[in-house]
Design a protein around this motif. Structure first.
Motif, PDB file in Angstrom:
ATOM      1  N   ALA A  10      44.921  50.376  40.992  1.00  0.00           N
ATOM      2  CA  ALA A  10      46.314  50.767  41.251  1.00  0.00           C
ATOM      3  C   ALA A  10      46.387  51.784  42.389  1.00  0.00           C
ATOM      4  O   ALA A  10      47.289  51.715  43.238  1.00  0.00           O
ATOM      5  CB  ALA A  10      46.937  51.338  39.980  1.00  0.00           C
ATOM      6  N   ARG A  60      51.526  42.390  43.651  1.00  0.00           N
ATOM      7  CA  ARG A  60      51.515  42.505  42.186  1.00  0.00           C
ATOM      8  C   ARG A  60      51.807  43.947  41.747  1.00  0.00           C
ATOM      9  O   ARG A  60      52.488  44.175  40.752  1.00  0.00           O
ATOM     10  CB  ARG A  60      50.173  42.041  41.630  1.00  0.00           C
ATOM     11  CG  ARG A  60      49.923  40.554  41.860  1.00  0.00           C
ATOM     12  CD  ARG A  60      48.651  40.074  41.156  1.00  0.00           C
ATOM     13  NE  ARG A  60      48.306  38.722  41.552  1.00  0.00           N
ATOM     14  CZ  ARG A  60      48.956  37.622  41.175  1.00  0.00           C
ATOM     15  NH1 ARG A  60      49.988  37.725  40.381  1.00  0.00           N
ATOM     16  NH2 ARG A  60      48.558  36.434  41.591  1.00  0.00           N
ATOM     17  N   ARG A  61      51.320  44.909  42.500  1.00  0.00           N
ATOM     18  CA  ARG A  61      51.561  46.320  42.167  1.00  0.00           C
ATOM     19  C   ARG A  61      53.037  46.676  42.331  1.00  0.00           C
ATOM     20  O   ARG A  61      53.603  47.374  41.488  1.00  0.00           O
ATOM     21  CB  ARG A  61      50.679  47.210  43.058  1.00  0.00           C
ATOM     22  CG  ARG A  61      50.869  48.691  42.850  1.00  0.00           C
ATOM     23  CD  ARG A  61      50.420  49.145  41.497  1.00  0.00           C
ATOM     24  NE  ARG A  61      50.469  50.605  41.415  1.00  0.00           N
ATOM     25  CZ  ARG A  61      50.577  51.274  40.280  1.00  0.00           C
ATOM     26  NH1 ARG A  61      50.616  50.646  39.121  1.00  0.00           N
ATOM     27  NH2 ARG A  61      50.633  52.593  40.282  1.00  0.00           N
ATOM     28  N   GLU A  64      54.865  45.196  39.432  1.00  0.00           N
ATOM     29  CA  GLU A  64      54.542  45.981  38.235  1.00  0.00           C
ATOM     30  C   GLU A  64      55.384  47.265  38.196  1.00  0.00           C
ATOM     31  O   GLU A  64      55.938  47.633  37.155  1.00  0.00           O
ATOM     32  CB  GLU A  64      53.048  46.318  38.282  1.00  0.00           C
ATOM     33  CG  GLU A  64      52.534  47.219  37.202  1.00  0.00           C
ATOM     34  CD  GLU A  64      51.072  47.617  37.490  1.00  0.00           C
ATOM     35  OE1 GLU A  64      50.801  48.834  37.555  1.00  0.00           O
ATOM     36  OE2 GLU A  64      50.236  46.721  37.660  1.00  0.00           O
ATOM     37  N   GLN A  65      55.487  47.940  39.328  1.00  0.00           N
ATOM     38  CA  GLN A  65      56.282  49.168  39.393  1.00  0.00           C
ATOM     39  C   GLN A  65      57.768  48.877  39.200  1.00  0.00           C
ATOM     40  O   GLN A  65      58.477  49.632  38.526  1.00  0.00           O
ATOM     41  CB  GLN A  65      56.037  49.866  40.731  1.00  0.00           C
ATOM     42  CG  GLN A  65      54.643  50.425  40.859  1.00  0.00           C
ATOM     43  CD  GLN A  65      54.328  50.912  42.257  1.00  0.00           C
ATOM     44  OE1 GLN A  65      54.855  50.418  43.252  1.00  0.00           O
ATOM     45  NE2 GLN A  65      53.443  51.887  42.357  1.00  0.00           N
ATOM     46  N   ARG A  67      59.073  46.397  37.507  1.00  0.00           N
ATOM     47  CA  ARG A  67      59.282  46.094  36.078  1.00  0.00           C
ATOM     48  C   ARG A  67      59.304  47.381  35.244  1.00  0.00           C
ATOM     49  O   ARG A  67      60.096  47.506  34.307  1.00  0.00           O
ATOM     50  CB  ARG A  67      58.206  45.144  35.577  1.00  0.00           C
ATOM     51  CG  ARG A  67      58.394  43.738  36.078  1.00  0.00           C
ATOM     52  CD  ARG A  67      57.354  42.802  35.506  1.00  0.00           C
ATOM     53  NE  ARG A  67      57.684  41.429  35.837  1.00  0.00           N
ATOM     54  CZ  ARG A  67      57.059  40.377  35.351  1.00  0.00           C
ATOM     55  NH1 ARG A  67      56.058  40.534  34.514  1.00  0.00           N
ATOM     56  NH2 ARG A  67      57.428  39.167  35.697  1.00  0.00           N
TER      57      ARG A  67
END
Length: 197
Positions: A10, A60-61, A64-65, A67
């Protein structure tokens, strides 16, 4: 071989986000990411063998953040808000505090036109956001017709692009609320039109 350290992964992706926002996709190299993350040389290439893998991980990061922000917005401790208020707050947060994150994703979307693997990752994650967004509006007590979600996401993306790439002073609660009204009303109108066909 030990399992990958998710915290370090991350951290590398966060460094790539910062570099994308500052210098565009050409500024994102394994070496630059290592330096920005304050990690030893070779760390990024150990986690992401190719530059494309690094860019996909960065997409993807960001998702993810995003979400995590949406989860926080509908947390039980937060007061109930209507769909317009939720979207207005999301635009304000994304174009304000998280401006670099969304500059990065727009850089990646443009780069995906030349990189099929990156395009596939963005498409896959965007498709997942349709269901995720619908579920969040339901959880928030603001059910939106499922047919409205795709049009709302596209309109949201356009509004966010205008805010993130424009002067920072245009990012105000008044402007984001006006845009949120247009997003919700446009999405519902699109769903209504689709149901008539």
């Amino acid at each position: 071989m030990p399992p990958p350290n998710e915290e370090r992964r991350a951290r590398l992706a966060d460094a790539a986000i910062a570099l994308l926002a500052e210098s565009g996709v050409h500024g994102v190299t394994h070496r630059a990411v290592d330096k920005r993350a304050g990690l030893p040389g070779g760390t990024a290439s150990n986690y992401f063998r190719t530059r494309e893998a690094l860019l996909v991980a960065t997409v993807r990061r960001v998702i993810e953040q995003h979400r995590a922000d949406m989860d926080a917005a509908v947390a039980p401790a937060r007061p109930r808000r209507d769909a317009v208020s939720l979207i207005a707050e999301s635009l304000l947060l994304a174009a304000g505090e998280h401006r670099a994150r969304y500059l990065a994703i727009f850089e990646l979307r443009l780069e995906s036109l030349r990189r099929p693997a990156l395009a596939a990752a963005i498409s896959e994650l965007t498709a997942g956001m349709v269901a995720f967004t619908g579920a969040h509006h339901t959880a928030a007590g603001t059910p939106i017709p499922p047919a409205a979600i795709p049009a709302m996401l596209v309109t949201y993306g356009g509004a966010l692009f205008a805010l993130v790439t424009g002067p920072p002073e245009i990012v105000t609660p008044e402007v984001t609320r006006q845009l949120a009204v247009a997003i919700v009303e446009g999405g519902i109108a699109a769903a209504r039109d689709q149901s008539k066909r």
